[in-house]
Design a protein around this motif. Structure first.
Motif, PDB file in Angstrom:
ATOM      1  N   ASN A  58      31.031  75.232  15.061  1.00 49.48           N
ATOM      2  CA  ASN A  58      29.936  75.385  16.382  1.00 49.48           C
ATOM      3  C   ASN A  58      28.813  74.583  15.111  1.00 49.48           C
ATOM      4  O   ASN A  58      28.233  74.837  14.352  1.00 49.48           O
ATOM      5  CB  ASN A  58      29.381  76.081  16.597  1.00 49.48           C
ATOM      6  CG  ASN A  58      28.134  75.765  17.825  1.00 49.48           C
ATOM      7  OD1 ASN A  58      27.397  77.131  18.233  1.00 49.48           O
ATOM      8  ND2 ASN A  58      27.931  74.943  17.826  1.00 49.48           N
TER       9      ASN A  58
ATOM     10  N   ASP B 207      25.004  69.701  20.366  1.00 48.72           N
ATOM     11  CA  ASP B 207      25.419  70.982  20.770  1.00 48.72           C
ATOM     12  C   ASP B 207      26.940  70.569  20.622  1.00 48.72           C
ATOM     13  O   ASP B 207      27.689  69.813  21.646  1.00 48.72           O
ATOM     14  CB  ASP B 207      25.532  72.176  21.780  1.00 48.72           C
ATOM     15  CG  ASP B 207      26.342  73.525  21.326  1.00 48.72           C
ATOM     16  OD1 ASP B 207      26.341  73.938  20.246  1.00 48.72           O
ATOM     17  OD2 ASP B 207      26.248  74.143  22.557  1.00 48.72           O
TER      18      ASP B 207
ATOM     19  N   VAL C 118      32.531  82.767  22.874  1.00 51.73           N
ATOM     20  CA  VAL C 118      31.927  81.668  22.912  1.00 51.73           C
ATOM     21  C   VAL C 118      32.283  81.025  24.067  1.00 51.73           C
ATOM     22  O   VAL C 118      33.589  80.888  24.391  1.00 51.73           O
ATOM     23  CB  VAL C 118      32.032  80.803  21.887  1.00 51.73           C
ATOM     24  CG1 VAL C 118      30.755  79.919  22.328  1.00 51.73           C
ATOM     25  CG2 VAL C 118      30.976  81.527  20.811  1.00 51.73           C
TER      26      VAL C 118
ATOM     27  N   VAL D 281      31.859  77.400  26.934  1.00 47.88           N
ATOM     28  CA  VAL D 281      31.422  76.374  27.098  1.00 47.88           C
ATOM     29  C   VAL D 281      31.195  75.650  28.551  1.00 47.88           C
ATOM     30  O   VAL D 281      32.678  75.085  28.579  1.00 47.88           O
ATOM     31  CB  VAL D 281      31.733  75.051  25.828  1.00 47.88           C
ATOM     32  CG1 VAL D 281      31.432  73.932  25.791  1.00 47.88           C
ATOM     33  CG2 VAL D 281      31.642  75.552  24.675  1.00 47.88           C
TER      34      VAL D 281
ATOM     35  N   GLY E   8      32.509  70.704  28.392  1.00 50.15           N
ATOM     36  CA  GLY E   8      33.215  70.567  27.497  1.00 50.15           C
ATOM     37  C   GLY E   8      33.345  68.904  27.359  1.00 50.15           C
ATOM     38  O   GLY E   8      34.437  69.254  27.876  1.00 50.15           O
TER      39      GLY E   8
ATOM     40  N   ALA F 222      29.100  69.536  23.835  1.00 52.82           N
ATOM     41  CA  ALA F 222      28.845  70.807  24.604  1.00 52.82           C
ATOM     42  C   ALA F 222      27.681  69.777  25.452  1.00 52.82           C
ATOM     43  O   ALA F 222      26.627  69.719  24.768  1.00 52.82           O
ATOM     44  CB  ALA F 222      28.487  71.930  24.247  1.00 52.82           C
TER      45      ALA F 222
ATOM     46  N   THR G 194      23.804  75.239  27.290  1.00 51.48           N
ATOM     47  CA  THR G 194      25.428  74.175  26.127  1.00 51.48           C
ATOM     48  C   THR G 194      25.827  74.742  26.705  1.00 51.48           C
ATOM     49  O   THR G 194      27.397  74.609  26.020  1.00 51.48           O
ATOM     50  CB  THR G 194      24.798  73.554  25.186  1.00 51.48           C
ATOM     51  OG1 THR G 194      24.260  74.107  24.235  1.00 51.48           O
ATOM     52  CG2 THR G 194      24.421  71.831  25.744  1.00 51.48           C
ATOM     53  N   HIS G 195      26.271  76.362  25.852  1.00 48.60           N
ATOM     54  CA  HIS G 195      26.962  77.192  25.665  1.00 48.60           C
ATOM     55  C   HIS G 195      26.759  78.459  25.799  1.00 48.60           C
ATOM     56  O   HIS G 195      24.878  78.307  25.301  1.00 48.60           O
ATOM     57  CB  HIS G 195      27.549  77.552  24.237  1.00 48.60           C
ATOM     58  CG  HIS G 195      27.465  77.693  22.763  1.00 48.60           C
ATOM     59  ND1 HIS G 195      26.871  76.764  22.531  1.00 48.60           N
ATOM     60  CD2 HIS G 195      27.217  78.557  22.666  1.00 48.60           C
ATOM     61  CE1 HIS G 195      26.753  77.726  21.083  1.00 48.60           C
ATOM     62  NE2 HIS G 195      26.572  78.929  21.281  1.00 48.60           N
ATOM     63  N   TYR G 196      26.696  79.744  25.599  1.00 46.70           N
ATOM     64  CA  TYR G 196      27.057  80.777  25.818  1.00 46.70           C
ATOM     65  C   TYR G 196      27.747  81.309  25.078  1.00 46.70           C
ATOM     66  O   TYR G 196      28.870  81.648  24.629  1.00 46.70           O
ATOM     67  CB  TYR G 196      27.094  81.500  27.031  1.00 46.70           C
ATOM     68  CG  TYR G 196      26.180  81.257  28.333  1.00 46.70           C
ATOM     69  CD1 TYR G 196      25.669  81.358  29.064  1.00 46.70           C
ATOM     70  CD2 TYR G 196      26.719  79.828  28.929  1.00 46.70           C
ATOM     71  CE1 TYR G 196      24.093  80.895  29.648  1.00 46.70           C
ATOM     72  CE2 TYR G 196      26.745  79.314  30.132  1.00 46.70           C
ATOM     73  CZ  TYR G 196      25.224  79.761  30.068  1.00 46.70           C
ATOM     74  OH  TYR G 196      24.095  79.366  31.315  1.00 46.70           O
ATOM     75  N   GLU G 197      27.463  83.233  23.891  1.00 43.23           N
ATOM     76  CA  GLU G 197      27.311  83.820  23.721  1.00 43.23           C
ATOM     77  C   GLU G 197      27.390  84.905  23.802  1.00 43.23           C
ATOM     78  O   GLU G 197      25.968  85.449  24.084  1.00 43.23           O
ATOM     79  CB  GLU G 197      26.709  83.741  21.763  1.00 43.23           C
ATOM     80  CG  GLU G 197      27.207  82.438  21.749  1.00 43.23           C
ATOM     81  CD  GLU G 197      26.952  82.585  19.554  1.00 43.23           C
ATOM     82  OE1 GLU G 197      26.699  82.876  19.037  1.00 43.23           O
ATOM     83  OE2 GLU G 197      26.165  80.836  19.215  1.00 43.23           O
TER      84      GLU G 197
END
Length: 185
Positions: free
Chosen positions: A53, A79, A139, A141, A144, A168, A176-179
């Motif tokens: 990433n 990202d 993770v 997305v 994407g 993303a 743009t993304h989540y963790e």
């Protein structure tokens, strides 16, 4: 606060699959442990390089008369995720690499792949991994797009693979993304 070696980890692929994709609008997971929606397809094994990433920020200096820097606004935020998929006969992999509409059939009846300039569509991606001490990390997305495909090498001592860069883009909340992380059982 004291250093704690238990907070240092590596990321191993989750058994049963670590890289998944689905059409945008599919139900996205909101934690590290809930089973993925049936719309998500496994992209199988990826190379030993795992998933990378990259998060980039571009800025521009604003200078006052005389040369002092008085502000540095952000002009761009990127990202991206890079992964090399090595299941070269997995239909879901091929649909991700070449666009779903360019792949038809199956290996039993005959598979056809059309290579053209059709633009890739956004997809949802999920990367599942296991950290040290059985901590699960996911993770997600939401949007994407495959924006780069590296050279494909056909060689007798190397797995055929598709190294993709996935860019993303923000969802309706600007993310743009989540963790997500949670200690496994």
């Amino acid at each position: 606060m004291a250093n704690n070696k238990d907070n240092v980890s590596t990321g191993k692929p989750k058994v049963g699959g670590a890289v998944f994709t689905a059409v945008t609008g599919s139900t996205l997971p909101t934690d590290a442990t809930t089973a993925l929606d049936a719309a998500f397809k496994s992209l199988g094994y990826c190379s030993e390089d795992g998933v990378t990433n990259s998060s980039g920020i571009s800025t521009e200096n604003i200078k006052a008369w005389g040369g002092d820097i008085v502000d540095t606004p952000q002009t761009e935020k990127t990202d991206t995720f890079k992964v090399k998929l090595i299941e070269c006969t997995n239909t879901d992999v091929l649909k991700t690499v070449y666009n779903g509409s360019n792949v038809s059939g199956d290996l039993d009846t005959g598979l056809t792949i059309k290579v053209n300039s059709a633009e890739h569509e956004d997809q949802a991606f999920v990367f599942d991994m296991i950290l040290k001490n059985n901590v699960l990390k996911r993770v997600v997305v939401p949007f994407g797009k495959v924006t780069e495909i590296s050279d494909i090498t056909y060689k007798d001592n190397e797995a055929i693979g598709y190294e993709l860069t996935i860019t993303a883009t923000p969802d309706e909340n600007g993310n743009t993304h989540y963790e997500y992380m949670k200690k496994g059982e």
